[in-house]
Design a protein around this motif. Structure first.
Motif, PDB file in Angstrom:
ATOM      1  N   VAL A 156       0.846  -1.195   0.000  1.00 23.62           N
ATOM      2  CA  VAL A 156       0.000   0.000   0.000  1.00 23.62           C
ATOM      3  C   VAL A 156       0.883   1.247   0.000  1.00 23.62           C
ATOM      4  O   VAL A 156       2.038   1.209   0.425  1.00 23.62           O
ATOM      5  N   LYS A 157       0.310   2.350  -0.473  1.00 27.05           N
ATOM      6  CA  LYS A 157       1.002   3.636  -0.459  1.00 27.05           C
ATOM      7  C   LYS A 157       0.095   4.689   0.167  1.00 27.05           C
ATOM      8  O   LYS A 157      -1.122   4.632   0.040  1.00 27.05           O
ATOM      9  N   GLU A 158       0.721   5.648   0.818  1.00 26.65           N
ATOM     10  CA  GLU A 158      -0.037   6.733   1.447  1.00 26.65           C
ATOM     11  C   GLU A 158      -0.353   7.810   0.419  1.00 26.65           C
ATOM     12  O   GLU A 158       0.489   8.149  -0.429  1.00 26.65           O
ATOM     13  N   PHE A 159      -1.581   8.342   0.468  1.00 30.21           N
ATOM     14  CA  PHE A 159      -1.928   9.465  -0.400  1.00 30.21           C
ATOM     15  C   PHE A 159      -1.028  10.651  -0.070  1.00 30.21           C
ATOM     16  O   PHE A 159      -0.787  10.957   1.105  1.00 30.21           O
ATOM     17  N   GLU A 160      -0.550  11.334  -1.102  1.00 32.92           N
ATOM     18  CA  GLU A 160       0.351  12.464  -0.897  1.00 32.92           C
ATOM     19  C   GLU A 160      -0.367  13.661  -0.288  1.00 32.92           C
ATOM     20  O   GLU A 160       0.220  14.433   0.461  1.00 32.92           O
ATOM     21  N   SER A 161      -1.639  13.821  -0.627  1.00 32.83           N
ATOM     22  CA  SER A 161      -2.433  14.941  -0.115  1.00 32.83           C
ATOM     23  C   SER A 161      -3.629  14.403   0.658  1.00 32.83           C
ATOM     24  O   SER A 161      -3.995  13.238   0.542  1.00 32.83           O
ATOM     25  N   SER A 162      -4.238  15.268   1.451  1.00 32.40           N
ATOM     26  CA  SER A 162      -5.391  14.876   2.270  1.00 32.40           C
ATOM     27  C   SER A 162      -6.620  14.717   1.374  1.00 32.40           C
ATOM     28  O   SER A 162      -7.154  15.708   0.856  1.00 32.40           O
ATOM     29  N   PHE A 187      -4.635   5.405   2.687  1.00 35.90           N
ATOM     30  CA  PHE A 187      -3.735   4.634   1.841  1.00 35.90           C
ATOM     31  C   PHE A 187      -4.487   4.036   0.652  1.00 35.90           C
ATOM     32  O   PHE A 187      -5.715   3.952   0.666  1.00 35.90           O
ATOM     33  N   TYR A 188      -3.736   3.608  -0.348  1.00 33.97           N
ATOM     34  CA  TYR A 188      -4.345   2.935  -1.495  1.00 33.97           C
ATOM     35  C   TYR A 188      -3.446   1.795  -1.961  1.00 33.97           C
ATOM     36  O   TYR A 188      -2.251   1.736  -1.630  1.00 33.97           O
ATOM     37  N   ASP A 189      -4.025   0.893  -2.690  1.00 31.64           N
ATOM     38  CA  ASP A 189      -3.351  -0.300  -3.187  1.00 31.64           C
ATOM     39  C   ASP A 189      -2.228   0.105  -4.146  1.00 31.64           C
ATOM     40  O   ASP A 189      -2.458   0.827  -5.114  1.00 31.64           O
ATOM     41  N   GLY A 222      -1.817  -4.287   5.084  1.00 24.51           N
ATOM     42  CA  GLY A 222      -1.217  -3.391   4.103  1.00 24.51           C
ATOM     43  C   GLY A 222       0.219  -3.064   4.459  1.00 24.51           C
ATOM     44  O   GLY A 222       0.478  -2.399   5.465  1.00 24.51           O
ATOM     45  N   LEU A 223       1.151  -3.540   3.650  1.00 25.71           N
ATOM     46  CA  LEU A 223       2.570  -3.256   3.865  1.00 25.71           C
ATOM     47  C   LEU A 223       2.929  -1.947   3.160  1.00 25.71           C
ATOM     48  O   LEU A 223       2.797  -1.835   1.943  1.00 25.71           O
ATOM     49  N   LYS A 224       3.383  -0.967   3.917  1.00 25.71           N
ATOM     50  CA  LYS A 224       3.668   0.352   3.357  1.00 25.71           C
ATOM     51  C   LYS A 224       4.913   0.302   2.470  1.00 25.71           C
ATOM     52  O   LYS A 224       5.967  -0.158   2.896  1.00 25.71           O
ATOM     53  N   ILE A 225       4.758   0.795   1.232  1.00 30.16           N
ATOM     54  CA  ILE A 225       5.845   0.796   0.253  1.00 30.16           C
ATOM     55  C   ILE A 225       6.208   2.242  -0.091  1.00 30.16           C
ATOM     56  O   ILE A 225       5.329   3.038  -0.442  1.00 30.16           O
ATOM     57  N   PRO A 226       7.482   2.622  -0.008  1.00 22.13           N
ATOM     58  CA  PRO A 226       7.890   3.982  -0.406  1.00 22.13           C
ATOM     59  C   PRO A 226       7.672   4.197  -1.904  1.00 22.13           C
ATOM     60  O   PRO A 226       7.709   3.248  -2.691  1.00 22.13           O
ATOM     61  N   TYR A 227       7.505   5.450  -2.289  1.00 22.12           N
ATOM     62  CA  TYR A 227       7.229   5.759  -3.691  1.00 22.12           C
ATOM     63  C   TYR A 227       8.347   5.320  -4.628  1.00 22.12           C
ATOM     64  O   TYR A 227       8.098   4.960  -5.775  1.00 22.12           O
TER      65      TYR A 227
END
Length: 228
Positions: free
Chosen positions: A134-140, A172-174, A199-204
């Protein structure tokens, strides 16, 4: 453990023609996924599910198995990936001997074998249905809004407009790169987005979903930056 990798790679990409085998820094796109799967040393076998003879030839040359070409009904724009994985599993002679399955995207040139290994360790030590990137959204996204046909703002959430971005819950999103599960979870087509999915957080710099030509150019810039 007997784990396998399945890489779906259909021919008919609309936005980027031949995306899965498009040359990305002198290599077909799918080669990065196959190499990462090999380097992870997580898999007894690597399979590619495709309806394309050219993709099948490339995959076999790289050491992946393509038992048969995918039927047309599973190669359309509307064919769910879950159906493709289920079809692939049902056609394996040793299905009962498989412990875990990892579905890896064919168009993930930034993929890292380290996250494939890490996600396997997580699912082996848990009772999760799925483990995926998963990745975190860059903006709110709480401040998101729509535009009408004249580009005028509509459906804006006014109540969030004055909040500080750091006060919002992170969303976060897939990442679209990989999905680990036991065979029965894939066969039952269990919903990915449930309370037993990790959800495993993956850097961009290791994950950028390529859907259009703009995404492709950004991925190239990230790839160059990583090389430096």
């Amino acid at each position: 453990m007997n784990n396998i990798c399945i890489i779906p790679a259909r021919k008919g990409s609309k936005r980027i023609k031949g995306k899965n085998i498009k040359i990305f820094f002198n290599k077909p796109m799918i080669q990065y996924s196959i190499i990462a799967a090999k380097k992870s040393k997580c898999f007894k076998e690597i399979f590619v599910s495709t309806d394309c003879k050219k993709t099948a030839k490339i995959a076999r040359k790289l050491g992946a198995k393509v038992p048969t070409l995918r039927p047309k009904k599973l190669a359309s724009d509307y064919a769910p990936v879950g159906d493709v994985i289920s079809f692939s599993l049902k056609n394996l002679p040793n299905l009962d001997d498989i412990d875990y399955v990892c579905n890896i995207s064919a168009a993930s040139p930034l993929i890292s074998e380290n996250y494939i290994r890490k996600s396997l360790r997580i699912i082996k030590s848990s009772n999760y249905d799925y483990v995926f990137g998963v990745k975190e959204f860059e903006s709110s996204i709480q401040r998101s809004f729509s535009l009408d046909k004249n580009n005028l703002i509509k459906k804006a959430n006014i109540k969030h407009s004055k909040k500080r971005s750091q006060d919002f819950e992170k969303k976060f999103y897939d990442s679209g790169q990989f999905y680990w599960a036991r065979p029965k979870v894939f066969l039952n087509k269990k919903n990915l987005f449930n309370s037993k999915s990790y959800g495993l957080k993956i850097p961009y710099k290791f994950a950028y979903d390529i859907n259009n030509k703009g995404d492709l150019e950004i991925s190239k810039m990230i790839f160059k930056f990583r090389k430096k």
